[in-house]
Design an enzyme around this catalytic site. Structure first.
Site, short mmCIF file in Angstrom:
data_model
loop_
_atom_site.label_atom_id
_atom_site.label_comp_id
_atom_site.label_asym_id
_atom_site.label_seq_id
_atom_site.Cartn_x
_atom_site.Cartn_y
_atom_site.Cartn_z
N CYS A 93 2.71 3.39 9.45
CA CYS A 93 2.98 4.70 8.88
C CYS A 93 3.77 5.56 9.88
O CYS A 93 3.30 5.80 10.99
CB CYS A 93 1.68 5.41 8.52
SG CYS A 93 1.93 7.07 7.83
N ASN A 120 8.70 -7.02 4.25
CA ASN A 120 8.67 -5.78 3.48
C ASN A 120 9.92 -4.98 3.82
O ASN A 120 10.27 -4.83 4.99
CB ASN A 120 7.39 -5.01 3.84
CG ASN A 120 7.31 -3.64 3.19
OD1 ASN A 120 6.83 -2.70 3.80
ND2 ASN A 120 7.75 -3.51 1.95
N GLY A 121 10.58 -4.47 2.79
CA GLY A 121 11.80 -3.68 3.01
C GLY A 121 12.95 -4.21 2.18
O GLY A 121 13.35 -5.37 2.34
N ASP A 122 13.49 -3.38 1.28
CA ASP A 122 14.63 -3.72 0.43
C ASP A 122 14.34 -4.90 -0.49
O ASP A 122 15.23 -5.69 -0.80
CB ASP A 122 15.88 -4.01 1.28
CG ASP A 122 16.41 -2.76 1.98
OD1 ASP A 122 15.95 -1.65 1.63
OD2 ASP A 122 17.26 -2.90 2.88
N ALA A 171 7.66 -1.91 -2.36
CA ALA A 171 7.13 -0.55 -2.54
C ALA A 171 8.03 0.19 -3.53
O ALA A 171 7.73 0.26 -4.72
CB ALA A 171 7.04 0.18 -1.21
N PRO A 227 0.84 -1.19 0.00
CA PRO A 227 0.00 0.00 0.00
C PRO A 227 0.88 1.24 0.00
O PRO A 227 1.77 1.37 0.83
CB PRO A 227 -0.80 -0.13 1.31
CG PRO A 227 0.06 -0.99 2.19
CD PRO A 227 0.79 -1.92 1.28
N LYS A 285 -0.24 -4.52 9.09
CA LYS A 285 1.10 -4.22 8.55
C LYS A 285 1.81 -3.36 9.60
O LYS A 285 1.31 -2.29 9.96
CB LYS A 285 1.01 -3.49 7.22
CG LYS A 285 2.37 -3.22 6.57
CD LYS A 285 2.20 -2.64 5.17
CE LYS A 285 3.56 -2.50 4.48
NZ LYS A 285 4.40 -1.45 5.07
N GLN A 338 -6.48 -1.22 2.66
CA GLN A 338 -5.80 -0.86 3.90
C GLN A 338 -6.44 0.38 4.53
O GLN A 338 -6.68 1.38 3.84
CB GLN A 338 -4.31 -0.58 3.69
CG GLN A 338 -3.60 -0.44 5.04
CD GLN A 338 -2.19 0.04 4.95
OE1 GLN A 338 -1.94 1.17 4.57
NE2 GLN A 338 -1.25 -0.82 5.33
N VAL A 341 0.74 5.57 -0.47
CA VAL A 341 -0.04 6.80 -0.60
C VAL A 341 0.16 7.37 -2.01
O VAL A 341 1.30 7.53 -2.46
CB VAL A 341 0.38 7.83 0.46
CG1 VAL A 341 -0.36 9.15 0.25
CG2 VAL A 341 0.12 7.28 1.85
#
Length: 335
Positions: free
Chosen positions: A113, A213-215, A237, A30, A155, A84, A32
């Site tokens: 967030c 999630n991440g890299d 992302a 997700p 998340k 979400q 923005v």
């Protein structure tokens, strides 16, 4: 949300079955302004298994027709889909889940967030400090909407003390959370490497699917992280913004993907700023620095199309299947 539809209009896609069938499950995070219908449509064509809407404020979504019109658009091909929400009261999340249940396959509570406005108002990453509240929100939402065909997930970001993260995840599991996505950074981390050891610890501490999630910026990263951590899936992302075809094994955005984006965007009437920003991300590694200086300051759709046709032979196709029926505020319309 108004509108009466037969059950077959928006057929559910079981996320539970997806975890059983896919190893790993590849997700678009997700984001923005970015993970809207047009981009979700694009990445699905390049081996993305599951997509999310951008974060939506649950309370205003339930109360305001205008908010629903602005924040939630989907179509028959947009499945499986997770909506979400940002929420800080259990009833708001449960109410919002009921609204979208006919048109999605699950809801996700944003507990990650890091933006100041969100944490100061009790949303997003502020919630990782309140495991009892998260447990109550999950429990009430699951009681209202949960099933094998409609999941309730969270998340999160990690704590500096990982024991607190494990405690949060175990409390959410006890409340019935279907699965957990873990952004492997703390609220204060920005450019630091993702802590994949943290997600491995979480995976070993719960009995439900866990997503890293991440890299995650390539298919190589997908396989490496899954082997290192044992997670059930990954979520990208920034990596998928730069290369929407990454899950299909492409190392840079292929020109065919740019062509697909143009066709989808025109078919759905995508706003110029959104259309152009995605192209800037997609073509960052395709264009030279001098070319980026020219392309990034184009100010109209016509200008972008002229540039793409002149330099890459890309022009809008007359037909783009699978993007015609839009759901806006529960009303089915033809684009």
């Amino acid at each position: 949300m108004k509108g009466n539809y037969e059950d077959s209009t928006f057929q559910s896609r079981s996320i539970t079955d997806l975890f059983k069938q896919k190893e790993p499950v590849k997700m678009c995070a997700p984001m923005v302004r970015y993970s809207k219908l047009a981009f979700r449509t694009l990445v699905r064509r390049y081996d993305c298994d599951l997509t999310f809407t951008p974060m939506i404020m649950a309370d205003s979504f339930v109360k305001s027709t205008k908010a629903r019109d602005n924040e939630f658009t989907t179509n028959r091909e947009d499945r499986p889909l997770i909506v979400q929400f940002a929420a800080k009261h259990a009833r708001d999340l449960a109410d919002a889940a009921e609204v979208v249940r006919p048109y999605a396959d699950g809801v996700d509570l944003n507990c990650g967030c890091p933006q100041r406005w969100a944490t100061c108002d009790g949303y997003g990453a502020h919630l990782i400090k309140q495991p009892e509240l998260v447990r109550d929100m999950v429990r009430q939402t699951w009681a209202r909407t949960g099933s094998e065909d409609f999941t309730t997930s969270i998340k999160i970001r990690i704590h500096r003390n990982l024991r607190d993260t494990v405690d949060l995840c175990q409390k959410a599991e006890s409340a019935g959370v279907s699965w957990i996505a873990v952004h492997c950074r703390t609220v204060h981390d920005r450019t630091e490497p993702a802590n994949h050891d943290a997600v491995k610890l979480i995976k070993e501490s719960v009995g439900i699917p866990v997503i890293a999630n991440g890299d995650i910026k390539s298919l190589t990263d997908v396989h490496r992280v899954c082997e290192q951590t044992g997670v059930d899936g990954v979520m990208a992302a920034r990596g998928i913004l730069e290369n929407p075809a990454m899950y299909a094994g492409h190392t840079v955005t292929p020109i065919d993907c740019v062509q697909q984006w143009v066709d989808i965007s025109v078919s759905l009437g995508t706003q110029f700023q959104y259309f152009h920003h995605h192209l800037i991300n997609m073509m960052e590694k395709v264009l030279t620095r001098a070319e980026r200086r020219v392309f990034n300051v184009i100010t109209s759709t016509a200008g972008v199309m002229d540039y793409l046709e002149e330099n890459y032979g890309i022009r809008c196709s007359s037909e783009t299947p699978g993007t015609d029926s839009l759901l806006i505020n529960g009303k089915l319309t033809e684009s």
